[in-house]
Design an enzyme around this catalytic site. Structure first.
Site, PDB file in Angstrom:
ATOM      1  N   ASN A 123       0.850  -1.198   0.000  1.00 34.94           N
ATOM      2  CA  ASN A 123       0.000   0.000   0.000  1.00 34.94           C
ATOM      3  C   ASN A 123       0.890   1.254   0.000  1.00 34.94           C
ATOM      4  O   ASN A 123       1.612   1.520   0.958  1.00 34.94           O
ATOM      5  CB  ASN A 123      -0.885  -0.070   1.261  1.00 34.94           C
ATOM      6  CG  ASN A 123      -1.825   1.109   1.404  1.00 34.94           C
ATOM      7  OD1 ASN A 123      -1.436   2.251   1.170  1.00 34.94           O
ATOM      8  ND2 ASN A 123      -3.047   0.840   1.824  1.00 34.94           N
TER       9      ASN A 123
ATOM     10  N   LYS B 155       0.550   3.689   2.962  1.00 35.76           N
ATOM     11  CA  LYS B 155       1.221   3.256   4.198  1.00 35.76           C
ATOM     12  C   LYS B 155       2.735   3.417   4.046  1.00 35.76           C
ATOM     13  O   LYS B 155       3.417   3.809   5.001  1.00 35.76           O
ATOM     14  CB  LYS B 155       0.910   1.783   4.483  1.00 35.76           C
ATOM     15  CG  LYS B 155      -0.523   1.506   4.907  1.00 35.76           C
ATOM     16  CD  LYS B 155      -0.647   0.029   5.254  1.00 35.76           C
ATOM     17  CE  LYS B 155      -2.064  -0.379   5.549  1.00 35.76           C
ATOM     18  NZ  LYS B 155      -2.158  -1.818   5.850  1.00 35.76           N
TER      19      LYS B 155
ATOM     20  N   ASP C  91      -1.901  -3.652  10.110  1.00 33.53           N
ATOM     21  CA  ASP C  91      -3.246  -3.973   9.644  1.00 33.53           C
ATOM     22  C   ASP C  91      -4.152  -2.912  10.222  1.00 33.53           C
ATOM     23  O   ASP C  91      -4.113  -2.616  11.420  1.00 33.53           O
ATOM     24  CB  ASP C  91      -3.701  -5.374  10.037  1.00 33.53           C
ATOM     25  CG  ASP C  91      -4.808  -5.828   9.102  1.00 33.53           C
ATOM     26  OD1 ASP C  91      -4.518  -6.012   7.898  1.00 33.53           O
ATOM     27  OD2 ASP C  91      -5.970  -5.953   9.527  1.00 33.53           O
TER      28      ASP C  91
ATOM     29  N   GLY D  24      -7.209   5.840   0.667  1.00 39.48           N
ATOM     30  CA  GLY D  24      -8.313   5.076   1.244  1.00 39.48           C
ATOM     31  C   GLY D  24      -9.526   5.940   1.598  1.00 39.48           C
ATOM     32  O   GLY D  24     -10.022   6.714   0.772  1.00 39.48           O
ATOM     33  N   TYR D  25      -9.994   5.808   2.832  1.00 39.00           N
ATOM     34  CA  TYR D  25     -11.212   6.481   3.286  1.00 39.00           C
ATOM     35  C   TYR D  25     -10.939   7.892   3.820  1.00 39.00           C
ATOM     36  O   TYR D  25     -11.827   8.497   4.430  1.00 39.00           O
ATOM     37  CB  TYR D  25     -11.877   5.658   4.397  1.00 39.00           C
ATOM     38  CG  TYR D  25     -12.358   4.288   3.965  1.00 39.00           C
ATOM     39  CD1 TYR D  25     -13.683   4.071   3.581  1.00 39.00           C
ATOM     40  CD2 TYR D  25     -11.495   3.191   3.936  1.00 39.00           C
ATOM     41  CE1 TYR D  25     -14.125   2.808   3.190  1.00 39.00           C
ATOM     42  CE2 TYR D  25     -11.920   1.924   3.549  1.00 39.00           C
ATOM     43  CZ  TYR D  25     -13.239   1.748   3.178  1.00 39.00           C
ATOM     44  OH  TYR D  25     -13.675   0.500   2.786  1.00 39.00           O
TER      45      TYR D  25
ATOM     46  N   ARG E 254      -2.176   5.447  12.789  1.00 41.27           N
ATOM     47  CA  ARG E 254      -0.881   4.834  12.453  1.00 41.27           C
ATOM     48  C   ARG E 254       0.248   5.525  13.211  1.00 41.27           C
ATOM     49  O   ARG E 254       1.153   4.886  13.734  1.00 41.27           O
ATOM     50  CB  ARG E 254      -0.661   4.934  10.933  1.00 41.27           C
ATOM     51  CG  ARG E 254       0.476   4.111  10.404  1.00 41.27           C
ATOM     52  CD  ARG E 254       0.398   3.912   8.898  1.00 41.27           C
ATOM     53  NE  ARG E 254      -0.804   3.184   8.545  1.00 41.27           N
ATOM     54  CZ  ARG E 254      -1.920   3.741   8.078  1.00 41.27           C
ATOM     55  NH1 ARG E 254      -1.993   5.035   7.852  1.00 41.27           N
ATOM     56  NH2 ARG E 254      -2.979   3.015   7.831  1.00 41.27           N
TER      57      ARG E 254
HETATM   58  P1  IMP Z   1      -4.975  -3.544   5.157  1.00 36.23           P
HETATM   59  O1  IMP Z   1      -4.394  -3.135   6.471  1.00 36.23           O
HETATM   60  O2  IMP Z   1      -3.948  -3.792   4.109  1.00 36.23           O
HETATM   61  O3  IMP Z   1      -5.987  -4.645   5.295  1.00 36.23           O
HETATM   62  O4  IMP Z   1      -5.764  -2.301   4.571  1.00 36.23           O
HETATM   63  C1  IMP Z   1      -6.233  -1.309   5.388  1.00 36.23           C
HETATM   64  C2  IMP Z   1      -7.271  -0.505   4.657  1.00 36.23           C
HETATM   65  O5  IMP Z   1      -7.887   0.342   5.629  1.00 36.23           O
HETATM   66  C3  IMP Z   1      -6.683   0.437   3.623  1.00 36.23           C
HETATM   67  O6  IMP Z   1      -6.644  -0.111   2.341  1.00 36.23           O
HETATM   68  C4  IMP Z   1      -7.682   1.586   3.690  1.00 36.23           C
HETATM   69  O7  IMP Z   1      -8.815   1.218   3.008  1.00 36.23           O
HETATM   70  C5  IMP Z   1      -8.065   1.638   5.153  1.00 36.23           C
HETATM   71  N1  IMP Z   1      -7.177   2.551   5.887  1.00 36.23           N
HETATM   72  C6  IMP Z   1      -6.244   2.221   6.817  1.00 36.23           C
HETATM   73  N2  IMP Z   1      -5.602   3.317   7.248  1.00 36.23           N
HETATM   74  C7  IMP Z   1      -6.121   4.344   6.562  1.00 36.23           C
HETATM   75  C8  IMP Z   1      -5.834   5.736   6.569  1.00 36.23           C
HETATM   76  O8  IMP Z   1      -4.944   6.255   7.260  1.00 36.23           O
HETATM   77  N3  IMP Z   1      -6.577   6.473   5.744  1.00 36.23           N
HETATM   78  C9  IMP Z   1      -7.553   5.955   4.961  1.00 36.23           C
HETATM   79  N4  IMP Z   1      -7.841   4.678   4.889  1.00 36.23           N
HETATM   80  C10 IMP Z   1      -7.126   3.857   5.703  1.00 36.23           C
END
Ligand code: IMP
Length: 201
Positions: free
Chosen positions: A16, A19, A75, A160-161, A188
């Site tokens: 990502n 991240k 995660d 993301g969101y 985070r």
């Molecule tokens: P994963 O941890 O790879 O399963 O994905 C986490 C998902 O949560 C991301 O793809 C976003 O959709 C959402 N997410 C996590 N942190 C953030 C953030 O800081 N901003 C916006 N969306 C987030």
């Protein structure tokens, strides 16, 4: 008191880009080199866990095992109160399309539709960080950002969101904030601060 450890390099077990940008910024002052797992062509394991912690650990363990280096995985997701914590660990999956690409306009619209006319707009971003070392030490850290879901989406920063989340204590969405401003509230950054205090300083 925990023994403090010096890490020169850490594998960041994520593909990502949002991240990767945020962690590179957070680790820069510590002088730790962050190597994103996709640059080593490491596959992302399937997220089969039933919690943020399970999934963070399985991603960090897989990256540590393949590289022999300490590995960090995040995660994270958005937990909406009126939706009993959804999308939660499924936050990324709500954006998945048939071709495997992610469409967050689709995910935010799904969230908006699910909330319908619910008066309770409260939500929290949650991040769990897992750090796994080749010596098989495993550490978990959690951070939360409390706030509200707004509609329509605002802003074009972040990922993301971010465009539909306004943290308590501000009026801007995460997507309207600079990276430095988002760090003040970010789940985070809070989880990272706990990790830094426990392991680095
Ligand atoms: P994963 O941890 O790879 O399963 O994905 C986490 C998902 O949560 C991301 O793809 C976003 O959709 C959402 N997410 C996590 N942190 C953030 C953030 O800081 N901003 C916006 N969306 C987030």
């Amino acid at each position: 008191m925990t023994d403090k450890i010096i890490f020169e390099k850490i594998i960041l077990a994520t593909h990502n880009q949002g991240k990767i940008r945020e962690f590179s910024r957070l680790f820069a002052p510590l002088g730790v080199e962050i190597i994103a797992s996709h640059t080593l062509n490491l596959e992302e394991p399937e997220e089969t866990g039933s919690s943020f912690s399970d999934n963070a650990l399985l991603k960090a363990r897989a990256a540590c095992k393949s590289t022999g280096l300490p590995a960090l995985a995040d995660d994270s997701g958005l937990a909406v109160t009126a939706l009993n914590g959804a999308p939660g660990i499924y936050s990324a999956r709500w954006a998945e399309q048939q071709d495997g690409q992610k469409d967050f306009i689709k995910a935010m619209t799904k969230l908006h539709d699910a909330l319908a006319d619910s008066p309770d707009r409260s939500a929290a971003f949650v991040a769990v960080l897992a750090l796994v070392t080749p010596e098989r030490q495993e550490h978990l850290f959690e951070g939360r950002a409390e706030g509200e879901i707004i509609w329509p989406p605002r802003g074009d920063q972040g990922f993301g969101y971010d465009p539909v989340f306004v943290p308590h204590g501000d009026t801007k969405t995460f997507a309207e904030m600079s990276a430095t401003e988002k760090q003040i509230f970010s789940h985070r950054a809070k989880a990272f601060n706990a990790l830094r205090e426990a392991l680095f300083i």
